[in-house]
Motif scaffolding. Sequence first.
Motif, PDB file in Angstrom:
ATOM      1  N   THR A   5       3.299 -16.907   4.673  1.00  0.00           N
ATOM      2  CA  THR A   5       4.430 -16.863   3.741  1.00  0.00           C
ATOM      3  C   THR A   5       4.263 -15.730   3.083  1.00  0.00           C
ATOM      4  N   ARG A   8      12.196 -23.267  -0.422  1.00  0.00           N
ATOM      5  CA  ARG A   8      12.065 -24.198   0.741  1.00  0.00           C
ATOM      6  C   ARG A   8      13.230 -24.710   1.283  1.00  0.00           C
ATOM      7  N   GLY A  10      12.498 -28.110   5.876  1.00  0.00           N
ATOM      8  CA  GLY A  10      11.173 -28.290   6.356  1.00  0.00           C
ATOM      9  C   GLY A  10      10.358 -26.748   6.738  1.00  0.00           C
ATOM     10  N   GLY A  11      11.185 -25.824   6.265  1.00  0.00           N
ATOM     11  CA  GLY A  11      10.564 -24.363   6.469  1.00  0.00           C
ATOM     12  C   GLY A  11      11.037 -23.619   5.050  1.00  0.00           C
ATOM     13  N   ASP A  13      10.056 -21.008  10.313  1.00  0.00           N
ATOM     14  CA  ASP A  13      10.029 -22.394  10.914  1.00  0.00           C
ATOM     15  C   ASP A  13       8.913 -22.570  11.729  1.00  0.00           C
ATOM     16  N   HIS A  14       8.250 -23.551  11.725  1.00  0.00           N
ATOM     17  CA  HIS A  14       7.138 -23.783  12.691  1.00  0.00           C
ATOM     18  C   HIS A  14       6.053 -22.597  12.605  1.00  0.00           C
ATOM     19  N   GLY A  15       5.767 -22.089  11.655  1.00  0.00           N
ATOM     20  CA  GLY A  15       4.992 -20.795  11.590  1.00  0.00           C
ATOM     21  C   GLY A  15       5.404 -19.552  12.394  1.00  0.00           C
ATOM     22  N   GLN A  16       6.749 -19.413  12.576  1.00  0.00           N
ATOM     23  CA  GLN A  16       7.388 -18.287  13.126  1.00  0.00           C
ATOM     24  C   GLN A  16       8.489 -17.699  12.266  1.00  0.00           C
ATOM     25  N   PHE A  65      16.181 -18.583  16.941  1.00  0.00           N
ATOM     26  CA  PHE A  65      15.753 -19.844  16.294  1.00  0.00           C
ATOM     27  C   PHE A  65      16.789 -20.833  16.754  1.00  0.00           C
ATOM     28  N   PHE A 102      17.195 -25.546  16.728  1.00  0.00           N
ATOM     29  CA  PHE A 102      16.748 -26.751  16.453  1.00  0.00           C
ATOM     30  C   PHE A 102      17.575 -27.953  17.051  1.00  0.00           C
ATOM     31  N   ARG A 157      20.787 -29.413  21.439  1.00  0.00           N
ATOM     32  CA  ARG A 157      19.986 -28.124  20.788  1.00  0.00           C
ATOM     33  C   ARG A 157      21.019 -27.280  19.982  1.00  0.00           C
ATOM     34  N   ARG A 185      13.613 -14.337  16.154  1.00  0.00           N
ATOM     35  CA  ARG A 185      12.038 -14.297  15.915  1.00  0.00           C
ATOM     36  C   ARG A 185      11.832 -12.573  15.829  1.00  0.00           C
TER      37      ARG A 185
END
Length: 144
Positions: free
Chosen positions: A5, A22, A25-26, A40-43, A64, A66, A73, A80
């Motif tokens: 971050t 925040r 969750g990201g 999100d999820h380290g990306q 991205f 989810f 989906r 990214r």
Amino acid sequence: MDAFTELCIELLSPLGPVRVRRMFGGQGFYVDGLFMALIDHGQFFLKTDDTTRERFIAAGCVPFSFETKDGERVMTGYYRAPEEALESPPLMLPWARLGLEAALRAANAKVKKAPAKRPAASKSAAQKSAAKKPAAKKTAAGRG
């Protein structure tokens, strides 16, 4: 705040002050009050639109996405950032600018779509002064 971050803040900092919140969750990244990137999820993902999306696709960037509670989906307008852009602020700058430009266009589109509020009808000065004067009484002959 984790190291990734902090790196992303540094990469976006040439655009101006960066604020992180925040979310889901990201983390969401704001520059000049515009939401323009997320982790999100380290990306790290940047906002795109019809004007900028093809540049990200041509660079091999993925969107991205989810999964909803129903198992669907959902693809978003965030792509990214290219791996090489994560190496330094100068390499990220052209991509970050594209993200900020897309966020600015989205914000401007929202402003244009907002219904215009019509101001309350205002009485003219002549109407106001006429309202203050008592109406002339008519006589039996019909004259005022």
